[in-house]
Design an enzyme around this catalytic site. Structure first.
Site, mmCIF file in Angstrom:
data_model
loop_
_atom_site.group_PDB
_atom_site.id
_atom_site.type_symbol
_atom_site.label_atom_id
_atom_site.label_comp_id
_atom_site.label_asym_id
_atom_site.label_seq_id
_atom_site.Cartn_x
_atom_site.Cartn_y
_atom_site.Cartn_z
ATOM 1 C CG HIS A 20 3.679 87.090 35.169
ATOM 2 N ND1 HIS A 20 5.050 87.041 35.167
ATOM 3 C CD2 HIS A 20 3.272 85.842 35.511
ATOM 4 C CE1 HIS A 20 5.454 85.819 35.490
ATOM 5 N NE2 HIS A 20 4.382 85.076 35.711
ATOM 6 C CD GLU A 21 -0.067 84.656 36.838
ATOM 7 O OE1 GLU A 21 -0.258 83.578 36.234
ATOM 8 O OE2 GLU A 21 0.900 84.827 37.614
ATOM 9 C CG HIS A 66 3.040 79.082 26.875
ATOM 10 N ND1 HIS A 66 3.991 78.773 27.817
ATOM 11 C CD2 HIS A 66 3.447 78.468 25.743
ATOM 12 C CE1 HIS A 66 4.933 78.021 27.253
ATOM 13 N NE2 HIS A 66 4.623 77.829 26.004
HETATM 14 ZN ZN LIG Z 1 4.371 83.035 36.103
#
Ligand SMILES: [Zn+2]
Length: 715
Positions: A505-506, A512
């Site tokens: 997730h991180e 991004h």
């Molecule tokens: Zn997050």
């Protein structure tokens, strides 16, 4: 710009299950005077221009903040007093480029303070919060400055701007209006008071919560009370007891940190001890002691309602949501209500399974909150012959890291090289150079894995430097921070399935930031609306449990044997197991957040009763409490704005992420062409276009909700 610094400060202070710092600030475009001996204000002559953590001391931050605010004020004055008529360049771009030193100091400070605080940074955070708030207000409520912005905004059609420039202009104008720039003097004065008070209250909330979290411990003196807890976690608890000075032959300490409390609740057969630690966790900020957060919460909700009314909105949620994909509270409730009913129904089925198991154990009582995780493990074992802890040996932290990297290599050809000599804020951190398939430099990535008292809870991403491309391409420097169990003398750090998921997730947030390819820093990377920002991170979670991805990295830390097919099958078979609970626990907190922020009165609520009523309204069952109760709901109360009216964002983003992963499944989950398109249309674009527009460009249609329901097994 108000939003720049408020967001930078608030995002970093937030104590989040996951948050990241969208911090849209500008990096230096012009030469900077090197006049001070403060390392934060100097030009950095380090590899890749990383912050010189080895030379920065905690005492440097406060003077650096103040000097940087001074510099920022001078830059703003220069814009306002410019004798030339306002233009895009001398006003909008000049504003965008202003405050670069303050941005740099904020980024470094809030990254370090979140991950490795000490008494000095805690004091600095407290002192600087109202100063930053006032500083933001001085800029956002500067009438002469707003007049120039407005003058440019009114000619926007005739300026021949690029789409990104036009978006920057629209955003700048909007943020001024949303900060109160067009209000009468009296309303502006009141707004300043409210903002300052919110900054102080939220800081106090965080401090109380940290005290409550650190004050609690559960001392266990009978090995039998640890049940089948894995050896590595037992040893961690024994070391914690020693570290806290308990002089006992054999004893173990469990704390409020998730890697400690959750395994205890999963594995301790001692109901009374489970209740103690469960209550300890759930009552933080609600103990009627000096750390009680109830009065702060009531006051903050009232001030937010008052502020929204001054701005002409019905309530705080309406104000916040008008700047998000969701647009208004009705749309948020529309989404939540669609998922709530099937999720609640599923959780009631799960409860029945566990109640039966408990009765089989000969316990003559109904299931309680502190029983849920324990019997979840028992049912998991009975139904799927799988225990959460059985996976840990295959998820040693460095192995999971290699899996994350291998996935990024498979999808985008990225290469990773560890840099052992680059300055860092804690010796446990790892630093990597990330390169493109052709070997060109992409980014620097810092990884900080382990839970410690100096680190806030949760996991998050920060950008120490954001990407921009004005006078040359500035490459990003990003960090991922976790609260994984630390290694012990006898064992490396072995992650649970949930921990491993958090890593993926991180890393999605990191991508991004790293893939950003825009002109203006304030629109780069994760500088998107809140309900879009969890989309790129959650997408990455989809890959983790895929058999071909698990086979890339999951091997036994002692024997080196790859994870057996049988275990992979069990992981996938149980993927939707307990999703009723997980969904309900999360959504209850999302409803609670909304309840505080659709209030249209300044009359202060009584948080305990208010929370009870809000939960009764949605029919929450007694055995489940919201993932965050009011007293420790740091997402929404530990900063002036934070995730307030925004906790729903995770499930909003999940619609996008599940639907995006469908696009991969339609071809191949490692399809490089789809990955390239996803990078180009979503990950590289930051906040340069509205989220829905980016999504349509990638997917060719609007997002659909079915993949989400299917993923959670709720369809
Ligand atoms: Zn997050």
């Amino acid at each position: 710009m108000k939003i720049k610094y408020l967001v930078a400060a608030s995002a970093a202070i937030v104590l989040a299950a996951c948050s990241e710092a969208p911090a849209p600030d500008a990096e230096p475009a012009a030469a900077e005077p090197v006049a001070s001996s403060n390392p934060l204000l100097e030009t950095w002559d380090t590899p890749f221009g990383v912050p010189p953590f080895d030379r920065i001391s905690s005492d440097d931050y406060l003077p650096a903040f103040r000097a940087a605010m001074e510099m920022h004020n001078e830059e703003i004055d220069a814009i306002v007093t410019n004798a030339d008529a306002p233009t895009f360049e001398n006003t909008i771009e000049a504003l965008e480029f202003s405050g670069s030193k303050l941005s740099r100091v904020s980024r470094v400070f809030f990254a370090v303070h979140g991950a490795h605080s000490d008494d000095t940074t805690r004091e600095t955070a407290k002192v600087v919060a109202p100063e930053l708030s006032a500083h933001s207000d001085n800029i956002a409520l500067n009438k002469d400055l707003f007049e120039r912005v407005l003058a440019v905004y009114e000619q926007r059609e005739s300026l021949d701007l690029s789409p990104e420039q036009l978006h920057l202009l629209n955003e700048t104008h909007k943020q001024f209006v949303r900060s109160g720039a067009s209000l009468e003097d009296a309303a502006q004065a009141r707004l300043r008071e409210i903002n300052t008070e919110l900054a102080e209250l939220s800081q106090q909330f965080s401090e109380n919560l940290l005290n409550e979290t650190n004050d609690f411990e559960l001392l266990v003196t009978d090995r039998a009370d640890l049940g089948d807890l894995s050896d590595s976690l037992v040893e961690l608890a024994a070391e914690e007891a020693k570290r806290r000075g308990h002089e006992c032959e054999e004893c173990w300490v469990f704390t409020m940190q998730r890697p400690s409390i959750n395994p205890f609740l999963q594995y301790s057969p001692n109901r009374e001890l489970r209740k103690q630690i469960f209550d300890g966790y759930a009552m933080r900020g609600d103990n009627d002691n000096e750390n009680d957060n109830k009065a702060i919460i009531a006051r903050m909700a009232s001030l937010r309602a008052e502020s929204a009314a001054l701005m002409g909105y019905d309530n705080h949620a309406a104000y916040i949501l008008s700047d998000n994909m969701a647009e208004n509270p009705d749309n948020v409730y529309g989404l939540l209500d669609q998922i709530w009913k099937p999720a609640l129904a599923r959780s009631i089925e799960e409860r029945a399974d566990m109640q039966a198991m408990m009765e089989a154990d000969g316990i003559d009582d109904r299931l309680r909150g502190w029983d849920w995780r324990y019997y979840t493990e028992k049912v998991r074992k009975a139904k799927y012959d799988l225990e959460d802890d059985a996976l840990r040996p295959y998820f040693e932290v460095n192995a999971v890291r290699d899996g994350v990297f291998a996935l990024a290599t498979a999808l985008w050809g990225l290469q990773f090289e560890e840099l052992p000599d680059v300055p860092r804020w804690h010796p446990d951190q790892q630093v990597f150079e990330v390169r493109e398939a052709d070997g060109s430099h992409l980014s620097i990535l810092y990884l900080d894995y382990y839970a410690r008292e100096s680190k806030r809870g949760g996991a998050w991403m920060n950008a120490l430097r954001s990407q921009s491309n004005v006078d040359g391409f500035v490459t990003p420097i990003v960090t991922n921070n976790f609260n994984f169990p630390a290694p012990t003398e006898g064992s490396p750090s072995l992650l649970s399935l949930t921990n491993a998921n958090t890593f993926f997730h991180e890393f999605g947030h990191a991508l991004h930031g790293m893939f950003s390819n825009v002109r203006y820093e304030s629109l780069a990377g994760t500088s998107t609306p809140r309900d879009f920002v969890e989309f790129p991170s959650q997408v990455m979670e989809n890959w983790m449990i895929q058999p071909q991805v698990l086979r890339m990295f999951a091997e036994h830390y002692q024997t080196g044997e790859p994870i057996p097919q049988e275990l992979i099958d069990k992981i996938n078979a149980s993927a939707t197991f307990n999703q009723g609970f997980a969904t309900v626990e999360y959504m209850a907190a999302a409803y609670l957040d909304m309840a505080y922020h659709v209030l249209d009165t300044t009359e202060e609520v009584e948080p305990r009763g208010f929370e009870d009523n809000a939960m009764a309204d949605i029919g929450l069952i007694e055995e489940i409490i919201p993932r965050y109760r009011s007293g420790y709901f740091a997402h929404i109360f530990s900063s002036p704005v934070g995730y307030s009216s925004g906790y729903y964002s995770y499930i909003w983003s999940e619609i996008l992420d599940a639907d995006t992963f469908e696009a991969f499944k339609e071809t191949d989950i490692l399809d490089q062409e789809t990955a390239a398109r996803y990078r180009e249309e979503i990950l590289s674009k930051g906040g340069t276009r509205p989220g829905m527009e980016l999504y349509r460009n990638f997917r060719g249609r609007d997002p659909e909700i079915e993949p989400l329901l299917e993923k959670r097994g709720l369809n």
